[in-house]
Design an enzyme around this catalytic site. Structure first.
Site, PDB file in Angstrom:
ATOM      1  CE  LYS A 213     -65.524 -51.754  50.601  1.00  0.00           C
ATOM      2  NZ  LYS A 213     -66.663 -52.124  51.448  1.00  0.00           N
ATOM      3  CG  ASN A 214     -63.504 -50.349  54.083  1.00  0.00           C
ATOM      4  OD1 ASN A 214     -64.606 -50.655  53.633  1.00  0.00           O
ATOM      5  ND2 ASN A 214     -62.474 -51.182  54.041  1.00  0.00           N
TER       6      ASN A 214
ATOM      7  CB  CYS B  28     -68.477 -60.180  51.045  1.00  0.00           C
ATOM      8  SG  CYS B  28     -68.208 -59.028  49.693  1.00  0.00           S
TER       9      CYS B  28
ATOM     10  NE  ARG C 254     -68.667 -59.665  57.145  1.00  0.00           N
ATOM     11  CZ  ARG C 254     -68.501 -58.860  56.103  1.00  0.00           C
ATOM     12  NH1 ARG C 254     -67.548 -57.955  56.119  1.00  0.00           N
ATOM     13  NH2 ARG C 254     -69.288 -58.932  55.052  1.00  0.00           N
TER      14      ARG C 254
ATOM     15  CG  ASP D 106     -60.759 -55.829  53.599  1.00  0.00           C
ATOM     16  OD1 ASP D 106     -61.400 -56.860  53.874  1.00  0.00           O
ATOM     17  OD2 ASP D 106     -61.239 -54.689  53.720  1.00  0.00           O
TER      18      ASP D 106
ATOM     19  NE  ARG E  49     -70.616 -54.749  48.339  1.00  0.00           N
ATOM     20  CZ  ARG E  49     -70.084 -55.403  49.368  1.00  0.00           C
ATOM     21  NH1 ARG E  49     -69.893 -56.704  49.309  1.00  0.00           N
ATOM     22  NH2 ARG E  49     -69.749 -54.762  50.475  1.00  0.00           N
TER      23      ARG E  49
END
Length: 416
Positions: free
Chosen positions: A22-23, A116, A121, A304, A396
């Site tokens: 995903k990242n 989220c 951030r 994470d 997600r």
């Protein structure tokens, strides 16, 4: 709102294939804007975040075609440079589109991203990096307008090794005049994947994986096809799911070198881990041993994975201590775990987890992506039925999570 219904107590066994990252996918999808042409991507996970990125690209004027696990993206007709506010608010990673749009059009209009709620951030590091490159940044009532007559290579020192700011600085510099040097850069494997993708397109980027990255601007890029790396956080999550259920299983499509801190901590908890080129085998003990964890930027222990490990350690023997050094609001999930019989006390950055022999099924609520995954893990080990609601957060970031867990022997289904 959909929910997972989980009947706990099943031992996870068998083989599971890990999806693409995903990242890594999100900045690479953004980077397809740079070549003003055609890109073919493989191993892109079919999750809500990637679908959202495709939707944003389409609103900008791109064509996206999905077929048999292959994604074809044509960005030749992108004329727009404004990212729709409603889409931006749904996903934090959409901010990396700004760097790519600036490189392509010398303009970008966007708003503060959503995602989220795990703590502050701010995107000030991204904006400072843009300003260093000669880009004018105007902030006006939540809208950010960036423009430049030309983008010139410069030295950018990041105050913190932010992954997103590193990615945005790279993307904005690829077509710039001269050489850009990013110091105190993030070192994550996803940055290396982005560098490899860009260089295949014809960019000149070196140093990804270290704290100094150099980008020599080029005039134009070419069409490419590229295979996205495996998702290291999904791999880590499945290792924890298997360990928590006293399981014995094999993960396929993994790069174990990306998750060394995760493997080290699982071995400390007395799991047996056997790594091969693209596979990891895990054999869990009858009861895990308590361990201590501190989250740090890569190559430290990933933030994470913090919540999934915490959930796994709720039934370990002894007391575990976790210190969260990246996001200050990442312990919301602990209140939900305590409803299931966990004994977690949070004070500031630290969570103290006193191991208990058993969790009990309950109705619990996902508050973010990884916190949601921690509740799924708790449901897998709990006695009785657990309902995890608000699973949109989990969808997600995890592709076909229920199907993969079912294949390993879990009793989990989605209820709409």
């Amino acid at each position: 709102m959909s929910s997972y219904i989980i009947e706990g107590g099943k031992r996870l066994e068998g083989t599971v294939k890990i999806s693409g990252s995903k990242n890594s996918s999100l900045p690479i999808i953004a980077a397809t804007i740079l070549n003003a042409g055609k890109t073919t991507l493989y191993n892109v996970p079919n999750i809500q975040d990637t679908q959202m990125m495709f939707k944003i690209l389409e609103t900008l004027g791109a064509k996206v075609e999905k077929k048999n696990g292959k994604i074809k993206i044509d960005t030749s007709k992108i004329e727009k440079y404004g990212i729709p506010e409603d889409l931006m608010h749904k996903m934090r990673s959409s901010v990396v589109l700004a760097g790519a749009l600036l490189a392509r059009h010398k303009k970008a209009i966007f708003s503060y991203p959503g995602g989220c709620d795990i703590g502050a951030r701010p995107i000030d590091l991204h904006l400072k990096a843009f300003e260093k490159l000669g880009i004018n940044v105007n902030q006006n009532h939540g809208s950010i307008e960036c423009s430049a007559e030309k983008i010139k290579g410069e030295k950018i020192n990041l105050d913190f090794p932010s992954v997103g700011a590193t990615e945005n600085a790279i993307l904005a510099s690829v077509l710039a005049e001269g050489v850009t040097v990013i110091t105190n850069a993030a070192r994550e494997p996803e940055i290396i994947d982005l560098q490899n993708f860009l260089n295949k397109m014809g960019a000149k980027v070196i140093g990804a994986g270290t704290d100094e990255i150099q980008i020599e601007g080029v005039k134009k890029l070419k069409d490419v096809s590229y295979n996205i790396m495996p998702d290291r956080i999904e791999a880590g999550s499945f290792l924890c799911f298997i360990a928590a259920t006293k399981g014995n299983a094999i993960l396929e499509n993994v790069n174990y070198t990306h998750i060394t801190p995760i493997i080290n901590k699982l071995e400390e908890a007395e799991c047996e881990i056997i790594t091969d080129k693209n596979t990891i085998k895990i054999v869990a003990p009858k009861r895990l041993k308590a361990i201590d964890i501190k989250t740090m930027p890569y190559p430290g222990f990933p933030t994470d994975m913090q919540s999934v490990f915490a959930s796994m350690l709720t039934t370990a023997k002894g007391t575990s201590i976790i210190v969260e050094n990246i996001f200050e609001n990442r312990y919301k999930y602990t209140q939900e775990l305590n409803k299931m019989g966990a004994k977690i006390t949070v004070e500031g950055k630290s969570a103290v987890i006193r191991g208990t022999r058993r969790l009990f099924g309950a109705n619990v609520h996902s508050t973010d992506l990884r916190g949601g995954a921690s509740l799924v893990l708790a449901g897998l080990v709990a006695k009785g039925t657990t309902m995890v609601d608000n699973i949109e957060y989990i969808l997600r970031g995890y592709e076909n999570l229920d199907e993969k867990l079912t294949k390993l022997g879990a009793n989990i289904k989605i209820e709409k």
